[in-house]
Design an enzyme around this catalytic site. Structure first.
Site, PDB file in Angstrom:
ATOM      1  N   ASP A 182       2.239   2.601   2.642  1.00 55.50           N
ATOM      2  CA  ASP A 182       2.155   3.335   3.907  1.00 55.50           C
ATOM      3  C   ASP A 182       3.463   3.196   4.688  1.00 55.50           C
ATOM      4  O   ASP A 182       4.124   2.165   4.635  1.00 55.50           O
ATOM      5  CB  ASP A 182       0.984   2.814   4.750  1.00 55.50           C
ATOM      6  CG  ASP A 182      -0.348   3.192   4.121  1.00 55.50           C
ATOM      7  OD1 ASP A 182      -0.332   4.014   3.190  1.00 55.50           O
ATOM      8  OD2 ASP A 182      -1.382   2.666   4.557  1.00 55.50           O
ATOM      9  N   CYS A 205      -3.077   4.766   6.178  1.00 55.25           N
ATOM     10  CA  CYS A 205      -4.536   4.655   6.241  1.00 55.25           C
ATOM     11  C   CYS A 205      -5.038   4.893   7.669  1.00 55.25           C
ATOM     12  O   CYS A 205      -4.258   5.008   8.614  1.00 55.25           O
ATOM     13  CB  CYS A 205      -4.959   3.281   5.754  1.00 55.25           C
ATOM     14  SG  CYS A 205      -4.473   1.979   6.896  1.00 55.25           S
ATOM     15  N   CYS A 207      -2.592  -3.833   8.667  1.00 49.66           N
ATOM     16  CA  CYS A 207      -2.107  -2.489   9.006  1.00 49.66           C
ATOM     17  C   CYS A 207      -1.554  -2.479  10.437  1.00 49.66           C
ATOM     18  O   CYS A 207      -0.592  -1.771  10.729  1.00 49.66           O
ATOM     19  CB  CYS A 207      -3.228  -1.468   8.895  1.00 49.66           C
ATOM     20  SG  CYS A 207      -4.189  -1.640   7.377  1.00 49.66           S
ATOM     21  N   CYS A 242       0.819  -1.216   0.000  1.00 51.89           N
ATOM     22  CA  CYS A 242       0.000   0.000   0.000  1.00 51.89           C
ATOM     23  C   CYS A 242       0.851   1.263   0.000  1.00 51.89           C
ATOM     24  O   CYS A 242       0.352   2.350  -0.248  1.00 51.89           O
ATOM     25  CB  CYS A 242      -0.930   0.015   1.214  1.00 51.89           C
ATOM     26  SG  CYS A 242      -0.026   0.012   2.766  1.00 51.89           S
TER      27      CYS A 242
END
Ligand code: FES
Length: 128
Positions: A38, A61, A105, A36
């Site tokens: 991140d 996120c 995450c 992603c």
């Protein structure tokens, strides 16, 4: 397993605690998720083998920000050994759960803290 973010997750996302760079950190963890994109930085201040302060800077996120923020609270006042036992599940549980597709995450938070502790230990061993 919830399918959307609960209120606690959203609260930590909107009003994150311990957010920001720590200028005089004793250890810095830098981790990212290649999929992603991140990125999470975890900063720790250590005294007598105990994490006395912990902050984070996350570009990511909602779940990444909420998990890194609550991780800083979980890590504070723990010894390094205790802090190393914090898992991504502990972080997600502390938030009252995350949607299954966002569980990865929370891994960033676990890895970020481990990375900060190993950075700290490396700095200490270089001073000897
Ligand atoms: Fe990348 Fe959440 S989608 S950490």
């Amino acid at each position: 397993m919830p399918e959307s973010y609960n209120d606690k997750v959203l609260e930590y996302f909107r009003n994150p605690k311990n957010m920001g760079k720590m200028e005089d950190a004793d250890g810095i963890g830098k981790v990212g998720n290649a999929v992603c994109g991140d990125v999470m930085h975890i900063y720790i201040k250590v005294k007598n083998n105990r994490i006395v302060d912990c902050k984070f800077a996350t570009f990511g996120c909602v779940a990444a920000i909420a998990t890194s923020s609550i991780l800083t609270e979980l890590a504070k006042n723990k010894t390094l050994e205790e802090a190393l036992k914090i898992t991504n599940k502990d972080v997600a549980d502390q938030l009252g759960g995350l949607p299954q597709i966002k569980m990865h995450c929370s891994l960033l938070a676990e890895e970020g803290l481990r990375s900060a502790i190993s950075d700290y230990r490396q700095r200490i061993s270089q001073k000897k």
